[in-house]
Design a protein around this motif. Structure first.
Motif, PDB file in Angstrom:
ATOM      1  N   ALA A   6       1.048  -1.041  -0.125  1.00  0.00           N
ATOM      2  CA  ALA A   6      -0.211  -0.095   0.331  1.00  0.00           C
ATOM      3  C   ALA A   6       0.603   1.446   0.544  1.00  0.00           C
ATOM      4  O   ALA A   6       1.912   1.031   0.674  1.00  0.00           O
ATOM      5  CB  ALA A   6      -0.813  -0.462   1.259  1.00  0.00           C
ATOM      6  N   LEU A   7       0.388   2.392  -0.033  1.00  0.00           N
ATOM      7  CA  LEU A   7       1.426   3.837  -0.437  1.00  0.00           C
ATOM      8  C   LEU A   7       0.147   4.596   0.732  1.00  0.00           C
ATOM      9  O   LEU A   7      -1.236   5.175   0.736  1.00  0.00           O
ATOM     10  CB  LEU A   7       1.182   4.353  -2.063  1.00  0.00           C
ATOM     11  N   VAL A   8       1.470   5.041   1.490  1.00  0.00           N
ATOM     12  CA  VAL A   8       0.684   6.514   1.980  1.00  0.00           C
ATOM     13  C   VAL A   8       1.522   7.778   2.150  1.00  0.00           C
ATOM     14  O   VAL A   8       2.983   7.761   2.118  1.00  0.00           O
ATOM     15  CB  VAL A   8       0.556   6.011   4.048  1.00  0.00           C
ATOM     16  N   THR A   9       0.823   8.833   1.761  1.00  0.00           N
ATOM     17  CA  THR A   9       1.883   9.632   1.045  1.00  0.00           C
ATOM     18  C   THR A   9       0.966  10.421   1.304  1.00  0.00           C
ATOM     19  O   THR A   9      -0.300  11.378   0.961  1.00  0.00           O
ATOM     20  CB  THR A   9       2.109   9.848  -0.030  1.00  0.00           C
ATOM     21  N   ASP A  10       1.672  12.247   2.004  1.00  0.00           N
ATOM     22  CA  ASP A  10       0.610  13.420   1.782  1.00  0.00           C
ATOM     23  C   ASP A  10       0.986  14.090   0.477  1.00  0.00           C
ATOM     24  O   ASP A  10       0.547  15.849   0.337  1.00  0.00           O
ATOM     25  CB  ASP A  10       1.585  14.484   3.545  1.00  0.00           C
TER      26      ASP A  10
END
Length: 610
Positions: A508-512
């Motif tokens: 998964a990807l988590v980014t601002d």
């Protein structure tokens, strides 16, 4: 008229109540400006002479006489962007059409138009989001001569249409018709293009094969045919009533496209203040129209970039929209299309299957759209259940097909691809984010795995090439928000993360930062706010922290004891100033930008709390 869906009605009422003060102020300013009218008639002789000095003799006489309405054309034409290259021919067509309808038209100004497809992964991408506000301001400059009774906006792609609309809404007393160019004909099938991108990411084919694939996909004038932000823009302009019906997806440089462009020139004269069909853009974009835009976006699995742009557009009209509104609507709006990256078909296939006319009718008949709205076509939104065909003397409209010609691409509300729109708002100790799951298989919609923390997408790609991204993991890419570096899209990560998922890893990807209008099969919690440089929780994440991303429950948490979590210092971001590719000129944009959830706006007075 079918009964309106209860949730659609409730969300609209909440938006209206929340916006009462700001919307009221906006409409009072609109009415005051409309009462004043263009000051062309009161300009000094010197001012007026400047305004029509270069006009053809016939137009000059009309402008000098002050009796005929004048239309300002604002265009994003350039010949590097395939989507905007066809616009070169449009001003001449529109000027003649306006003359035929009894007015005059002048090219008021051009706005910049950059291509995210060219700048993906490059320094120039850090200007992309802020180009929206530059375009809005350039639109304002183009119209600042106050000699126009209406406007025609020519643009297609990512930040360009939102920027043109935001600019137009600051002249909300004027009617505007948006004039699209249409998608290029279909090229290489999208699944084959994605396959070759994946092979290149794994080093199994070379750059020559990749370039040949991309060239066959993007091969001529017109919009890229996948359903990213550019084509989501066109859907929005139609379902919000700013296009002529059925104009969105007609190919460029065809007789029907030219006829639609000419019809736009005729129609803009008909809806000016001098007639009975006065249609100011500031009243077209109402609370109901914004909700209609959201419903259209959800029903088609459209671009996540509009979770930012729609908020900014709404604010320009004094309307306070939030992510929670989108989340609530997503629960009741079914997914009716499968267009790449949410399927194999492209927008040409969607158009051929029944297109916007069939889609709008399905949503109207299910009570999911507001029918009684102001549109440039007149007659409420029901006019948009029709499609254009060539006829003697131009265009006529006929009812869109009753049934989809391809149920693998477009379906009725009774038989959707999914029961909801696939957009979720996630919340937790990391902050708030959005995720689109319409292309994510159910088995990938919950990921709980150790964090791997990176500060740019180049570092992720380097780790991929070094075979360091093994096992299940959550890829955390921080320092990508509006205030950090302009919030570039991280679309370069899509093939590599997709390869890892295909190998059986939970990813998964988590980014601002932003992902893309083309985000796809890997779950991506994007637009995380507060961003790192604003003290967001993403700055507390350390390598190895267990992150839970659950699109079913809406959870986005680092599984760290609360006492430890809040005792951690937020890691210091790299605050080196950005130089090169013009980035240094945008320092004031980065300094003043609001967060993603409030539209990443940079204009004073546009900030509204979520």
């Amino acid at each position: 008229m079918p009964d309106l869906n209860a949730v659609v009605e409730q969300v609209t009422d909440r938006i209206r109540e929340r916006s009462q003060g700001s919307r009221g102020d906006y409409l009072r300013r609109l009415d005051a400006a409309a009462a004043e009218g263009p000051v062309r008639s009161s300009l000094s002789c010197t001012n007026l002479a400047h305004a029509f000095a270069a006009a053809p003799d016939g137009d000059k006489a009309a402008l000098k006489g002050l009796q005929r309405p004048n239309v300002g054309i604002v265009s994003a034409y350039n010949d590097m962007l395939s989507a905007h290259q066809p616009l070169e021919r449009f001003p001449a067509l529109l000027k003649q059409a306006v003359r035929e309808a009894g007015g005059t038209a002048q090219f008021a100004g051009g706005v910049p138009a950059m291509c995210d497809g060219v700048t993906q992964g490059q320094p120039g991408m850090e200007l992309s989001l802020f180009s929206r506000d530059v375009i809005a301001m350039a639109t304002g400059v183009a119209l600042s001569h106050n000699t126009f009774d209406a406007g025609l906006c020519l643009g297609v792609c990512d930040k360009i249409v939102p920027g043109l609309l935001i600019g137009a809404l600051h002249f909300g007393q004027l009617p505007f018709v948006f004039v699209p160019a249409g998608p290029m004909p279909s090229g290489m099938p999208n699944d084959e293009k994605a396959r070759i991108r994946g092979l290149f990411a794994e080093g199994k084919v070379g750059r020559e094969a990749l370039l040949e694939s991309e060239s066959q996909s993007y091969h001529g004038p017109g919009t890229c045919t996948f359903y990213g932000t550019a084509n989501s823009n066109q859907m929005l302009m139609e379902v919000m009533g700013l296009h002529l019906p059925g104009a969105a997806f007609v190919n460029p440089n065809t007789p029907l496209r030219d006829a639609l462009t000419i019809s736009a020139g005729h129609r803009v004269v008909e809806i000016m203040a001098h007639g009975d069909a006065y249609t100011p853009v500031g009243r077209v974009i109402s609370e109901q129209a914004i909700v209609n835009g959201i419903v259209g976006l959800l029903a088609t699995g459209g671009s996540t970039n509009h979770t930012i742009h729609l908020i900014a557009i709404a604010r320009a009209a004094g309307i306070h929209l939030t992510w929670d509104d989108l989340h609530a609507l997503s629960a009741v709006v079914p997914l009716l299309t499968r267009i790449y990256p949410n399927g194999k078909a492209d927008v040409n296939h969607f158009h051929a299957a029944g297109g916007m006319g069939l889609l709008v009718r399905e949503l109207l008949d299910a009570g999911l759209l507001h029918e009684d709205v102001m549109t440039v076509a007149g007659g409420g939104l029901r006019a948009y259940t029709q499609e254009p065909v060539l006829a003697e003397g131009g265009v006529q409209w006929q009812d869109a097909p009753d049934r989809s010609a391809d149920p693998d691409v477009l379906r009725p509300v009774a038989e959707p691809f999914d029961v909801d729109g696939g957009l979720r708002v996630l919340d937790g100790n990391l902050g708030r984010a959005v995720v689109k799951v319409s292309a994510v298989k159910p088995e990938h919609r919950v990921v709980e795995a150790p964090a791997r923390v990176f500060e740019n997408q180049q570092a992720v790609l380097a780790a991929f090439r070094a075979d360091e991204l093994t096992g299940d993991f959550v890829c955390v890419v921080r320092g990508q928000g509006p205030r950090a570096n302009g919030m570039p899209e991280l679309h370069k990560l899509t093939p590599e993360l997709g390869v890892l998922q295909s190998r059986g890893q939970k990813v998964a990807l988590v980014t601002d930062g932003r992902m893309s209008g083309a985000s796809g099969k890997v779950p991506a919690a994007i637009h995380l706010t507060p961003e790192w440089v604003a003290g967001g929780g993403i700055g507390r994440i350390r390598d190895g922290d267990i992150i839970r991303l659950d699109t079913e429950t809406g959870e986005l948490n680092a599984q760290v004891p609360e006492s430890e979590w809040f005792a951690r210092e937020i890691a210091s971001p790299d605050t080196e100033p950005q130089h090169g590719m013009g980035r240094e000129m945008f320092a004031h944009f980065r300094a003043t930008a609001s967060g993603a959830e409030t539209g990443a706006v940079t204009f004073p007075g546009q900030e509204m709390s979520p």
